[in-house]
Motif scaffolding. Structure first.
Motif, PDB file in Angstrom:
ATOM      1  N   GLU A  19      -6.643   2.349  -7.968  1.00  0.00           N
ATOM      2  CA  GLU A  19      -5.414   1.689  -7.534  1.00  0.00           C
ATOM      3  C   GLU A  19      -4.305   1.832  -8.580  1.00  0.00           C
ATOM      4  O   GLU A  19      -3.132   1.975  -8.233  1.00  0.00           O
ATOM      5  N   THR A  20      -4.675   1.801  -9.861  1.00  0.00           N
ATOM      6  CA  THR A  20      -3.677   1.941 -10.925  1.00  0.00           C
ATOM      7  C   THR A  20      -3.041   3.319 -10.899  1.00  0.00           C
ATOM      8  O   THR A  20      -1.822   3.466 -11.018  1.00  0.00           O
ATOM      9  N   LEU A  21      -3.859   4.372 -10.727  1.00  0.00           N
ATOM     10  CA  LEU A  21      -3.329   5.732 -10.701  1.00  0.00           C
ATOM     11  C   LEU A  21      -2.522   6.010  -9.432  1.00  0.00           C
ATOM     12  O   LEU A  21      -1.548   6.766  -9.464  1.00  0.00           O
ATOM     13  N   LEU A  22      -2.926   5.405  -8.324  1.00  0.00           N
ATOM     14  CA  LEU A  22      -2.203   5.639  -7.069  1.00  0.00           C
ATOM     15  C   LEU A  22      -0.803   5.040  -7.100  1.00  0.00           C
ATOM     16  O   LEU A  22       0.035   5.389  -6.266  1.00  0.00           O
ATOM     17  N   LYS A  23      -0.531   4.157  -8.047  1.00  0.00           N
ATOM     18  CA  LYS A  23       0.821   3.624  -8.196  1.00  0.00           C
ATOM     19  C   LYS A  23       1.763   4.667  -8.790  1.00  0.00           C
ATOM     20  O   LYS A  23       2.980   4.510  -8.718  1.00  0.00           O
ATOM     21  N   CYS A  24       1.203   5.707  -9.406  1.00  0.00           N
ATOM     22  CA  CYS A  24       2.025   6.806  -9.928  1.00  0.00           C
ATOM     23  C   CYS A  24       2.548   7.622  -8.753  1.00  0.00           C
ATOM     24  O   CYS A  24       1.790   7.987  -7.859  1.00  0.00           O
ATOM     25  N   HIS A  25       3.832   7.940  -8.762  1.00  0.00           N
ATOM     26  CA  HIS A  25       4.462   8.587  -7.608  1.00  0.00           C
ATOM     27  C   HIS A  25       3.921   9.976  -7.332  1.00  0.00           C
ATOM     28  O   HIS A  25       4.004  10.465  -6.205  1.00  0.00           O
ATOM     29  N   ASP A  26       3.352  10.641  -8.368  1.00  0.00           N
ATOM     30  CA  ASP A  26       2.929  12.028  -8.173  1.00  0.00           C
ATOM     31  C   ASP A  26       1.427  12.172  -7.936  1.00  0.00           C
ATOM     32  O   ASP A  26       0.909  13.285  -7.939  1.00  0.00           O
ATOM     33  N   ILE A  27       0.713  11.066  -7.717  1.00  0.00           N
ATOM     34  CA  ILE A  27      -0.724  11.118  -7.443  1.00  0.00           C
ATOM     35  C   ILE A  27      -0.966  10.822  -5.970  1.00  0.00           C
ATOM     36  O   ILE A  27      -0.621   9.741  -5.479  1.00  0.00           O
ATOM     37  N   GLY A  28      -1.566  11.774  -5.258  1.00  0.00           N
ATOM     38  CA  GLY A  28      -1.825  11.599  -3.834  1.00  0.00           C
ATOM     39  C   GLY A  28      -3.150  10.922  -3.559  1.00  0.00           C
ATOM     40  O   GLY A  28      -3.273  10.099  -2.652  1.00  0.00           O
ATOM     41  N   ASP A  29      -4.176  11.232  -4.345  1.00  0.00           N
ATOM     42  CA  ASP A  29      -5.496  10.635  -4.148  1.00  0.00           C
ATOM     43  C   ASP A  29      -6.308  10.838  -5.417  1.00  0.00           C
ATOM     44  O   ASP A  29      -6.032  11.747  -6.204  1.00  0.00           O
ATOM     45  N   ILE A  30      -7.317   9.990  -5.619  1.00  0.00           N
ATOM     46  CA  ILE A  30      -8.184  10.110  -6.786  1.00  0.00           C
ATOM     47  C   ILE A  30      -9.600   9.709  -6.409  1.00  0.00           C
ATOM     48  O   ILE A  30      -9.815   8.747  -5.665  1.00  0.00           O
ATOM     49  N   THR A  31     -10.571  10.465  -6.884  1.00  0.00           N
ATOM     50  CA  THR A  31     -11.986  10.158  -6.692  1.00  0.00           C
ATOM     51  C   THR A  31     -12.559   9.743  -8.038  1.00  0.00           C
ATOM     52  O   THR A  31     -12.474  10.500  -9.009  1.00  0.00           O
ATOM     53  N   VAL A  32     -13.140   8.537  -8.101  1.00  0.00           N
ATOM     54  CA  VAL A  32     -13.676   7.993  -9.347  1.00  0.00           C
ATOM     55  C   VAL A  32     -15.194   7.909  -9.239  1.00  0.00           C
ATOM     56  O   VAL A  32     -15.732   7.312  -8.314  1.00  0.00           O
ATOM     57  N   HIS A  33     -15.868   8.526 -10.202  1.00  0.00           N
ATOM     58  CA  HIS A  33     -17.326   8.450 -10.308  1.00  0.00           C
ATOM     59  C   HIS A  33     -17.655   7.553 -11.498  1.00  0.00           C
ATOM     60  O   HIS A  33     -17.128   7.743 -12.591  1.00  0.00           O
ATOM     61  N   ILE A  34     -18.538   6.571 -11.283  1.00  0.00           N
ATOM     62  CA  ILE A  34     -18.876   5.624 -12.337  1.00  0.00           C
ATOM     63  C   ILE A  34     -20.129   6.083 -13.072  1.00  0.00           C
ATOM     64  O   ILE A  34     -21.161   6.368 -12.454  1.00  0.00           O
ATOM     65  N   ASP A  35     -20.033   6.167 -14.408  1.00  0.00           N
ATOM     66  CA  ASP A  35     -21.166   6.521 -15.268  1.00  0.00           C
ATOM     67  C   ASP A  35     -21.453   5.379 -16.233  1.00  0.00           C
ATOM     68  O   ASP A  35     -20.540   4.650 -16.646  1.00  0.00           O
ATOM     69  N   ALA A  36     -22.735   5.252 -16.624  1.00  0.00           N
ATOM     70  CA  ALA A  36     -23.130   4.253 -17.615  1.00  0.00           C
ATOM     71  C   ALA A  36     -23.000   4.796 -19.032  1.00  0.00           C
ATOM     72  O   ALA A  36     -23.181   4.047 -19.998  1.00  0.00           O
ATOM     73  N   GLU A  37     -22.716   6.089 -19.158  1.00  0.00           N
ATOM     74  CA  GLU A  37     -22.559   6.726 -20.464  1.00  0.00           C
ATOM     75  C   GLU A  37     -21.915   8.089 -20.254  1.00  0.00           C
ATOM     76  O   GLU A  37     -21.745   8.549 -19.119  1.00  0.00           O
ATOM     77  N   ASP A  38     -21.572   8.734 -21.345  1.00  0.00           N
ATOM     78  CA  ASP A  38     -21.045  10.095 -21.276  1.00  0.00           C
ATOM     79  C   ASP A  38     -22.231  11.037 -21.134  1.00  0.00           C
ATOM     80  O   ASP A  38     -22.868  11.432 -22.106  1.00  0.00           O
ATOM     81  N   ASP A  39     -22.555  11.380 -19.886  1.00  0.00           N
ATOM     82  CA  ASP A  39     -23.768  12.153 -19.601  1.00  0.00           C
ATOM     83  C   ASP A  39     -23.499  13.633 -19.367  1.00  0.00           C
ATOM     84  O   ASP A  39     -24.347  14.347 -18.829  1.00  0.00           O
ATOM     85  N   GLN A  40     -22.336  14.113 -19.776  1.00  0.00           N
ATOM     86  CA  GLN A  40     -21.995  15.502 -19.468  1.00  0.00           C
ATOM     87  C   GLN A  40     -22.850  16.516 -20.215  1.00  0.00           C
ATOM     88  O   GLN A  40     -22.883  17.690 -19.859  1.00  0.00           O
ATOM     89  N   HIS A  41     -23.556  16.083 -21.268  1.00  0.00           N
ATOM     90  CA  HIS A  41     -24.391  17.008 -22.031  1.00  0.00           C
ATOM     91  C   HIS A  41     -25.880  16.821 -21.758  1.00  0.00           C
ATOM     92  O   HIS A  41     -26.704  17.480 -22.364  1.00  0.00           O
ATOM     93  N   TYR A  42     -26.217  15.886 -20.881  1.00  0.00           N
ATOM     94  CA  TYR A  42     -27.618  15.642 -20.589  1.00  0.00           C
ATOM     95  C   TYR A  42     -28.051  16.441 -19.366  1.00  0.00           C
ATOM     96  O   TYR A  42     -27.443  16.346 -18.307  1.00  0.00           O
ATOM     97  N   GLY A  43     -29.109  17.215 -19.523  1.00  0.00           N
ATOM     98  CA  GLY A  43     -29.596  18.008 -18.396  1.00  0.00           C
ATOM     99  C   GLY A  43     -31.074  17.798 -18.127  1.00  0.00           C
ATOM    100  O   GLY A  43     -31.667  18.472 -17.297  1.00  0.00           O
ATOM    101  N   ALA A  44     -31.709  16.847 -18.848  1.00  0.00           N
ATOM    102  CA  ALA A  44     -33.150  16.636 -18.691  1.00  0.00           C
ATOM    103  C   ALA A  44     -33.452  16.007 -17.333  1.00  0.00           C
ATOM    104  O   ALA A  44     -32.701  15.176 -16.827  1.00  0.00           O
ATOM    105  N   LYS A  45     -34.594  16.394 -16.775  1.00  0.00           N
ATOM    106  CA  LYS A  45     -35.037  15.842 -15.504  1.00  0.00           C
ATOM    107  C   LYS A  45     -35.787  14.541 -15.782  1.00  0.00           C
ATOM    108  O   LYS A  45     -36.824  14.530 -16.444  1.00  0.00           O
ATOM    109  N   LEU A  46     -35.267  13.448 -15.278  1.00  0.00           N
ATOM    110  CA  LEU A  46     -35.871  12.144 -15.491  1.00  0.00           C
ATOM    111  C   LEU A  46     -36.579  11.667 -14.226  1.00  0.00           C
ATOM    112  O   LEU A  46     -36.225  12.078 -13.118  1.00  0.00           O
ATOM    113  N   PRO A  47     -37.560  10.810 -14.356  1.00  0.00           N
ATOM    114  CA  PRO A  47     -38.319  10.344 -13.190  1.00  0.00           C
ATOM    115  C   PRO A  47     -37.478   9.439 -12.294  1.00  0.00           C
ATOM    116  O   PRO A  47     -36.597   8.723 -12.772  1.00  0.00           O
TER     117      PRO A  47
END
Length: 355
Positions: free
Chosen positions: A269-297
């Motif tokens: 909602e905060t970003l959509l108040k900006c005039h040049d933003i048409g839509d935004i998709t937000v994914h919620i993470d519990a941590e910065d997992d961009q470097h984790y690739g291990a297969k967990l159970p």
């Protein structure tokens, strides 16, 4: 401003430019032909292309007003981009035709231009500049790139008419080839406006993102939302006059799913108040997992291990740091925990006292 009034204004400006260019096209082509002025005739061709461009603008505005559907989940904004590309290509083709005709004219006798050519050019300058100011005002008000492009076309038409006027004056001063050089000048001016528009629209179709400075501003906005710990995987693309953003937002791993979802909604909602933003998709993470690739159970696998323990009533899973942490809940005094598997880094035993 509502979408209804916005599109009404876009259509009003589009119709104004269309009928003005129809009038100027007829006058320029007629006077240019009957009084043998290549410069004015080339200016008339420019107005003809502006008429075609205005029709594309009206079509694009009509299509972009349609709501999102299954086939177009991001809406119909790309119709405006497509219209810009078609208009720019047509203008570049006109540049070739005008220059080719001017080069052919070098092999023919040079004539003094009629004063009526200058009068038509002067009228064109006044009307096109007035329409530019009117349309550009609403383009800025509505923050519409397509409408601003239409306004720029009107100023370009005024600029080409200035060249015709100068060519007319030069011909009276007995400057050989003034009319021909005027036509080439018109062609180069059209190219000056058309080429950047074409490049920008092609970049949009290739999903070019927002510029670095704008992304930095968006990052500052995201990090300023209460509850946001960090963010990553920020991606963007541009459609017509709006940016579309995807981002992974990091929140505390100890809050509930619903609170994390709430924080994501606040970011959106905060970003959509900006005039040049048409839509935004937000994914919620519990941590910065961009470097984790291990297969967990998954939960079923973890449930099998918990079942081997004794007197565990429930459990909560935390996928953190590429491993699994468990909160085990029991109401019993005596608990037997099975042998810890490799995928389990930490478990915490929480005893609940029955009242």
């Amino acid at each position: 401003m509502s979408e209804v009034s916005r599109h009404d204004l876009l259509k009003r400006c589009g119709h104004l430019c269309l009928w003005l260019n129809v009038l100027l096209m007829g006058v320029k082509l007629s006077v240019g032909y009957f009084y043998a002025s290549r410069a004015l005739f080339a200016d008339g061709i420019h107005s003809l292309l502006d008429v075609t461009a205005d029709m594309f603008v009206l079509y694009a505005v009509s299509m972009s007003a349609k709501p999102k559907d299954v086939q177009h989940p991001y809406g119909y904004s790309r119709y405006e981009t497509l219209a810009n590309i078609v208009i720019a290509v047509m203008l570049i083709m006109a540049v070739y035709a005008i220059i080719y005709d001017a080069v052919q004219g070098f092999y023919q006798p040079s004539l003094v231009m009629d004063f009526r050519v200058g009068i038509v050019a002067g009228i064109s300058i006044v009307l096109n500049e007035a329409s530019y100011r009117y349309v550009s005002y609403y383009a800025k008000l509505l923050r519409s790139d397509l409408l601003m492009s239409t306004a720029v076309h009107q100023r370009a038409d005024a600029g080409t008419s200035v060249i015709v006027l100068l060519a007319t004056a030069a011909s009276f001063a007995d400057l050989t080839g003034a009319d021909l050089f005027g036509a080439i000048g018109i062609a180069l001016m059209i190219l000056y406006y058309a080429l950047p528009s074409l490049i920008k629209s092609i970049k949009e179709l290739l999903d070019q993102g927002l510029d670095t400075a704008r992304l930095a501003e968006i990052e500052t906005i995201i990090n300023g939302v209460p509850g946001v710990v960090d963010h990553h995987f920020l991606r963007s693309r541009f459609m017509a006059e709006k940016g579309y953003v995807d981002v992974h937002v990091v929140v505390s791993p100890r809050i509930s799913v619903s609170e994390g979802h709430y924080i994501g909604d606040v970011v959106k909602e905060t970003l959509l108040k900006c005039h040049d933003i048409g839509d935004i998709t937000v994914h919620i993470d519990a941590e910065d997992d961009q470097h984790y690739g291990a297969k967990l159970p998954d939960r079923l696998t973890i449930q099998e291990w918990v079942d081997r323990c004794e007197h565990i009533d429930s459990f909560q899973i935390h996928y953190l740091n590429g491993t699994v942490e468990l909160d085990l809940v029991t109401t019993q005094e005596r608990v037997v925990v099975a042998e810890k598997p490799l995928w389990l880094s930490v478990y915490r035993l929480n005893k609940v006292i029955k009242c």
